[in-house]
Write an enzyme that holds these catalytic residues in place. Structure first.
Site, mmCIF file in Angstrom:
data_model
loop_
_atom_site.group_PDB
_atom_site.id
_atom_site.type_symbol
_atom_site.label_atom_id
_atom_site.label_comp_id
_atom_site.label_asym_id
_atom_site.label_seq_id
_atom_site.Cartn_x
_atom_site.Cartn_y
_atom_site.Cartn_z
ATOM 1 N N HIS A 259 47.345 27.608 38.846
ATOM 2 C CA HIS A 259 47.180 28.764 37.951
ATOM 3 C C HIS A 259 47.862 28.529 36.607
ATOM 4 C CE1 HIS A 259 45.118 31.952 40.086
ATOM 5 N NE2 HIS A 259 45.871 31.810 41.157
ATOM 6 N N GLY B 224 51.300 34.610 47.306
ATOM 7 C CA GLY B 224 51.790 34.048 46.058
ATOM 8 C C GLY B 224 51.144 34.745 44.874
ATOM 9 N N CYS C 220 42.335 34.296 46.557
ATOM 10 C CA CYS C 220 43.121 34.424 45.336
ATOM 11 C C CYS C 220 43.102 35.890 44.914
ATOM 12 C CB CYS C 220 42.522 33.548 44.233
ATOM 13 S SG CYS C 220 43.429 33.647 42.677
ATOM 14 N N LEU C 221 44.271 36.459 44.637
ATOM 15 C CA LEU C 221 44.332 37.877 44.270
ATOM 16 C C LEU C 221 43.556 38.163 42.996
ATOM 17 C CD1 LEU C 221 48.070 38.719 45.097
ATOM 18 C CD2 LEU C 221 46.023 39.073 46.505
ATOM 19 N N HIS D 160 48.413 25.767 44.879
ATOM 20 C CA HIS D 160 47.507 26.820 44.406
ATOM 21 C C HIS D 160 48.127 27.528 43.194
ATOM 22 C CE1 HIS D 160 44.723 30.425 45.269
ATOM 23 N NE2 HIS D 160 45.546 30.856 44.335
ATOM 24 N N GLU D 161 49.411 27.910 43.323
ATOM 25 C CA GLU D 161 50.055 28.663 42.243
ATOM 26 C C GLU D 161 50.324 27.773 41.030
ATOM 27 O OE1 GLU D 161 49.924 31.753 42.522
ATOM 28 O OE2 GLU D 161 49.561 31.835 44.683
ATOM 29 N N GLN E 275 48.423 35.484 36.289
ATOM 30 C CA GLN E 275 47.631 36.487 37.015
ATOM 31 C C GLN E 275 48.030 37.910 36.655
ATOM 32 O OE1 GLN E 275 48.301 34.423 41.038
ATOM 33 N NE2 GLN E 275 46.289 35.374 41.267
HETATM 34 ZN ZN ZN Z 1 45.361 32.492 43.003
#
Ligand code: ZN
Length: 175
Positions: free
Chosen positions: A144, A53, A98-99, A140-141, A58
């Site tokens: 963000h 995701g 997390c990226l 999670h997304e 991000q």
């Molecule tokens: Zn993340």
């Protein structure tokens, strides 16, 4: 920000502690070509990094939008716009990365099941329910989009375990 102003060629995944990861994002008001192009580019960046995701903040875009694919099958690509998480139930702990926080994998407790109400790339409302990984990615997304990161939800043991990695990211951060 005007959605037409997004510069797609410069998009890249930004890392903690970039303050753009902490903003509360604005709803997408119009699902137009600039949004479709943004989503397309976000899928490319997500795949390059082998993520499941990626949320617009991000890549430095403060809009309520994320892309995801929790199976790896291209048929499961989803663009989720203006998501609302509802009817949370159960509770489960699982490891998340997390990226935007490379090297950090921590246990995160979340409701194990929920409903997602959102808009798709055609501007239509979508309602779906899920559990396990899919529900976890939604949450999670969606976090963000409110400036919330997994390091805000980790337990005390993980807080100690990842302290040095976070400090390294903070020391290496160039504004
Ligand atoms: Zn993340």
């Amino acid at each position: 920000m005007a959605e037409a102003e997004i510069n797609l060629t410069d998009l890249r995944i930004i890392h903690y502690p970039d303050p753009r990861l902490r903003r509360k994002c604005a709803p997408v008001t119009n699902v137009d070509d600039s949004i479709r192009q943004l989503a397309h580019r976000m899928f490319e960046l997500m795949r390059e990094s082998r993520g499941v995701g990626l949320a617009a903040p991000q890549v430095g875009v403060p809009l309520r939008l994320f892309v995801m694919n929790h199976t790896g099958d291209p048929a499961d690509d989803r663009v989720i716009i203006n998501p609302q998480i509802e009817q949370r139930s159960g509770m489960a702990e699982a490891e998340e990365g997390c990226l935007s926080i490379p090297g950090v994998n921590v246990q995160v407790r979340r409701p194990s099941r929920c409903r997602l109400v959102a808009t798709d790339l055609d501007g239509n409302e979508v309602v779906s329910e899920a559990d396990e990984l899919q529900a976890r990615v939604w949450q999670h997304e969606s976090d963000h989009l409110d400036g919330v990161l997994i390091i805000d939800r980790m337990n005390a043991a993980d807080r100690i375990a990842v302290r040095k990695i976070l400090r390294g990211l903070e020391d290496g951060y160039v504004r």
